[in-house]
Design a protein around this motif. Structure first.
Motif, PDB file in Angstrom:
ATOM      1  N   SER A  16      20.479  70.634  -7.541  1.00 57.82           N
ATOM      2  CA  SER A  16      20.587  71.990  -6.988  1.00 57.82           C
ATOM      3  C   SER A  16      21.689  72.776  -7.681  1.00 57.82           C
ATOM      4  O   SER A  16      21.816  73.990  -7.479  1.00 57.82           O
ATOM      5  CB  SER A  16      20.860  71.921  -5.486  1.00 57.82           C
ATOM      6  N   ASN A  17      22.464  72.087  -8.498  1.00 55.08           N
ATOM      7  CA  ASN A  17      23.573  72.704  -9.222  1.00 55.08           C
ATOM      8  C   ASN A  17      23.086  73.227 -10.567  1.00 55.08           C
ATOM      9  O   ASN A  17      22.593  72.464 -11.400  1.00 55.08           O
ATOM     10  CB  ASN A  17      24.688  71.667  -9.414  1.00 55.08           C
ATOM     11  N   GLU A  18      23.197  74.520 -10.791  1.00 52.86           N
ATOM     12  CA  GLU A  18      22.689  75.124 -12.023  1.00 52.86           C
ATOM     13  C   GLU A  18      23.372  74.555 -13.262  1.00 52.86           C
ATOM     14  O   GLU A  18      22.725  74.362 -14.300  1.00 52.86           O
ATOM     15  CB  GLU A  18      22.873  76.640 -11.972  1.00 52.86           C
ATOM     16  N   ASP A  19      24.673  74.281 -13.165  1.00 52.95           N
ATOM     17  CA  ASP A  19      25.393  73.730 -14.312  1.00 52.95           C
ATOM     18  C   ASP A  19      24.823  72.378 -14.713  1.00 52.95           C
ATOM     19  O   ASP A  19      24.726  72.063 -15.913  1.00 52.95           O
ATOM     20  CB  ASP A  19      26.880  73.597 -14.004  1.00 52.95           C
ATOM     21  N   GLU A  20      24.444  71.567 -13.743  1.00 49.26           N
ATOM     22  CA  GLU A  20      23.877  70.257 -14.044  1.00 49.26           C
ATOM     23  C   GLU A  20      22.484  70.389 -14.661  1.00 49.26           C
ATOM     24  O   GLU A  20      22.134  69.661 -15.587  1.00 49.26           O
ATOM     25  CB  GLU A  20      23.843  69.389 -12.783  1.00 49.26           C
ATOM     26  N   ARG A  21      21.696  71.345 -14.168  1.00 50.20           N
ATOM     27  CA  ARG A  21      20.383  71.581 -14.773  1.00 50.20           C
ATOM     28  C   ARG A  21      20.537  72.058 -16.214  1.00 50.20           C
ATOM     29  O   ARG A  21      19.795  71.634 -17.108  1.00 50.20           O
ATOM     30  CB  ARG A  21      19.585  72.596 -13.948  1.00 50.20           C
ATOM     31  N   ASN A  22      21.509  72.914 -16.445  1.00 50.51           N
ATOM     32  CA  ASN A  22      21.766  73.375 -17.804  1.00 50.51           C
ATOM     33  C   ASN A  22      22.252  72.236 -18.692  1.00 50.51           C
ATOM     34  O   ASN A  22      21.931  72.197 -19.890  1.00 50.51           O
ATOM     35  CB  ASN A  22      22.800  74.504 -17.787  1.00 50.51           C
ATOM     36  N   GLU A  23      23.023  71.330 -18.115  1.00 47.63           N
ATOM     37  CA  GLU A  23      23.501  70.173 -18.882  1.00 47.63           C
ATOM     38  C   GLU A  23      22.337  69.292 -19.302  1.00 47.63           C
ATOM     39  O   GLU A  23      22.318  68.752 -20.409  1.00 47.63           O
ATOM     40  CB  GLU A  23      24.498  69.371 -18.040  1.00 47.63           C
ATOM     41  N   PHE A  24      21.338  69.146 -18.433  1.00 49.40           N
ATOM     42  CA  PHE A  24      20.140  68.377 -18.783  1.00 49.40           C
ATOM     43  C   PHE A  24      19.438  69.012 -19.983  1.00 49.40           C
ATOM     44  O   PHE A  24      19.087  68.323 -20.947  1.00 49.40           O
ATOM     45  CB  PHE A  24      19.182  68.310 -17.595  1.00 49.40           C
ATOM     46  N   VAL A  25      19.238  70.321 -19.938  1.00 50.37           N
ATOM     47  CA  VAL A  25      18.603  71.039 -21.043  1.00 50.37           C
ATOM     48  C   VAL A  25      19.390  70.819 -22.334  1.00 50.37           C
ATOM     49  O   VAL A  25      18.810  70.545 -23.396  1.00 50.37           O
ATOM     50  CB  VAL A  25      18.500  72.546 -20.715  1.00 50.37           C
ATOM     51  N   GLN A  26      20.704  70.922 -22.236  1.00 53.83           N
ATOM     52  CA  GLN A  26      21.555  70.762 -23.425  1.00 53.83           C
ATOM     53  C   GLN A  26      21.429  69.361 -24.011  1.00 53.83           C
ATOM     54  O   GLN A  26      21.313  69.183 -25.242  1.00 53.83           O
ATOM     55  CB  GLN A  26      23.009  71.053 -23.053  1.00 53.83           C
ATOM     56  N   GLN A  27      21.444  68.336 -23.155  1.00 51.86           N
ATOM     57  CA  GLN A  27      21.377  66.959 -23.636  1.00 51.86           C
ATOM     58  C   GLN A  27      20.023  66.649 -24.277  1.00 51.86           C
ATOM     59  O   GLN A  27      19.957  65.992 -25.316  1.00 51.86           O
ATOM     60  CB  GLN A  27      21.648  65.983 -22.487  1.00 51.86           C
ATOM     61  N   VAL A  28      18.947  67.133 -23.662  1.00 49.43           N
ATOM     62  CA  VAL A  28      17.613  66.927 -24.235  1.00 49.43           C
ATOM     63  C   VAL A  28      17.525  67.586 -25.604  1.00 49.43           C
ATOM     64  O   VAL A  28      17.111  66.968 -26.594  1.00 49.43           O
ATOM     65  CB  VAL A  28      16.524  67.481 -23.293  1.00 49.43           C
ATOM     66  N   GLY A  29      17.910  68.862 -25.675  1.00 50.53           N
ATOM     67  CA  GLY A  29      17.814  69.587 -26.930  1.00 50.53           C
ATOM     68  C   GLY A  29      18.702  69.025 -28.020  1.00 50.53           C
ATOM     69  O   GLY A  29      18.281  68.887 -29.175  1.00 50.53           O
ATOM     70  N   ASP A  30      19.944  68.676 -27.666  1.00 50.68           N
ATOM     71  CA  ASP A  30      20.863  68.119 -28.662  1.00 50.68           C
ATOM     72  C   ASP A  30      20.317  66.812 -29.239  1.00 50.68           C
ATOM     73  O   ASP A  30      20.423  66.564 -30.446  1.00 50.68           O
ATOM     74  CB  ASP A  30      22.234  67.866 -28.044  1.00 50.68           C
ATOM     75  N   ALA A  31      19.728  65.974 -28.377  1.00 48.72           N
ATOM     76  CA  ALA A  31      19.190  64.698 -28.844  1.00 48.72           C
ATOM     77  C   ALA A  31      18.024  64.900 -29.800  1.00 48.72           C
ATOM     78  O   ALA A  31      17.931  64.253 -30.850  1.00 48.72           O
ATOM     79  CB  ALA A  31      18.764  63.840 -27.656  1.00 48.72           C
ATOM     80  N   LEU A  32      17.116  65.826 -29.470  1.00 47.84           N
ATOM     81  CA  LEU A  32      15.945  66.056 -30.319  1.00 47.84           C
ATOM     82  C   LEU A  32      16.317  66.772 -31.609  1.00 47.84           C
ATOM     83  O   LEU A  32      15.652  66.595 -32.638  1.00 47.84           O
ATOM     84  CB  LEU A  32      14.885  66.844 -29.556  1.00 47.84           C
ATOM     85  N   GLN A  33      17.380  67.559 -31.576  1.00 50.20           N
ATOM     86  CA  GLN A  33      17.827  68.232 -32.790  1.00 50.20           C
ATOM     87  C   GLN A  33      18.568  67.267 -33.707  1.00 50.20           C
ATOM     88  O   GLN A  33      18.518  67.394 -34.931  1.00 50.20           O
ATOM     89  CB  GLN A  33      18.730  69.418 -32.433  1.00 50.20           C
ATOM     90  N   ASP A  34      19.231  66.273 -33.131  1.00 53.64           N
ATOM     91  CA  ASP A  34      20.015  65.331 -33.920  1.00 53.64           C
ATOM     92  C   ASP A  34      19.173  64.155 -34.407  1.00 53.64           C
ATOM     93  O   ASP A  34      18.755  64.105 -35.564  1.00 53.64           O
ATOM     94  CB  ASP A  34      21.195  64.829 -33.087  1.00 53.64           C
TER      95      ASP A  34
END
Length: 315
Positions: A16-34
């Protein structure tokens, strides 16, 4: 020291925390970009259902060869039903992969136009519980794949439905793979799955029953992906790489032969595909972010799939 693929916790996506949802997006994207791979934990797919699916696979692949071959469908490039041992090979590698598999996709709708993807077949006569179990797992996995594609879209500064919309009614396939014990007569150079990249948008790999998966790192070394029943391994494929002009990477991986030649291995990847008519031409936004020059071809998803199926021996 060889590194490990990143781990991403799916509970962040459901927070329910927007920062945590954004962190999920960041981790997924960073992993696929790297590295193009990550291990998804707390994914919500019922472990008992996964184990039941493996049990159904075991029952099917133990059937007589003539029975299994009655479900061969080369006329649709083996996109549904059974594919026999030694048929598929990696692109540019003529030695056959040491595996057999079953493929299933989305069920046909009860009404409306006929979809562009093939209709499922099922071994109801010889494995009566197979369909119910595998279909339930497919539905749950496809729901999860949509949530991952939403995260990918947001990471790319696109609307959440951008990639899921392309995959809606696409030819997404779940493959149940059996790697049998190795025979002394196997062809020279043959391995369980030779080094390759996936064709599709993203792949969700239900953790295999044994180790063997390896991912190529930037320096050409191989990262061993250890089996963990609590994780689903996710990677980005050629179609997503093409569309994002390489911002998301399609990374070479393989399944190596075991030291114990008598052991067998099962795995269940879901290959998430866009609809055939989706244009995979590198998007202008990502061309700008990756040097200003389109590095990949302009092609429709259906044509891309046909091209690659020829290259790996299924057509």
């Amino acid at each position: 020291m060889t590194r490990k693929i990143p781990t991403v916790d799916f509970t962040l996506a459901l927070s329910s925390n927007e920062d945590e949802r954004n962190e999920f997006v960041q981790q997924v994207g960073d992993a696929l970009q790297d590295i193009g791979f990550f291990a998804l934990v707390n994914h919500g797919i019922d472990t008992a259902l996964i184990m039941d699916a493996y049990a159904q696979c075991d029952r099917f692949f133990e059937l007589e060869e003539t029975v299994k071959r009655s479900y061969l469908l080369p006329e649709i490039a083996h996109q549904r039903g059974y594919t026999a041992f030694g048929v598929e090979h990696a692109k540019d590698n003529p030695a056959p992969d040491l595996k057999e598999f079953w493929q299933t996709g989305r069920a046909y709708p009860n009404d409306g136009p006929t979809p562009s993807y093939p209709q499922n077949v099922w071994p109801n006569q010889h494995a009566p519980d197979f369909r119910g179990v595998i279909d339930r797992l497919y539905i749950d996995m496809e729901k999860l794949s949509k949530q991952l594609l939403e995260a990918c879209s947001l990471y790319l500064d696109m609307p959440a439905e951008w990639l899921p919309g392309m995959a809606e009614q696409g030819n997404t396939i779940m493959r149940m793979i059996h790697y049998p014990p190795l025979e002394p007569s196997m062809p020279e150079g043959a391995v369980r799955s030779a080094a390759h990249e996936d064709i599709n948008f993203i792949t969700l790999l239900v953790t295999a029953t044994a180790d063997g998966l390896e991912v190529m790192d930037h320096d050409g070394s191989w990262i061993q992906v250890n089996g963990d029943e609590k994780a689903i391994i996710v990677d980005s494929g050629d179609m997503l790489q093409n569309l994002t002009n390489g911002l998301f990477r399609s990374v070479t991986h393989r399944v190596v032969n075991p030291k114990d030649s008598t052991s067998r291995r099962y795995s269940m990847p879901m290959f998430v595909h866009p609809r055939n008519e989706v244009d995979l031409t590198p998007h202008a936004d990502f061309v700008a972010k990756t040097g200003g020059t389109a590095k990949y071809q302009s092609i429709k998803a259906g044509d891309y799939l046909q091209q690659r199926l020829r290259e790996i021996g299924l057509i």
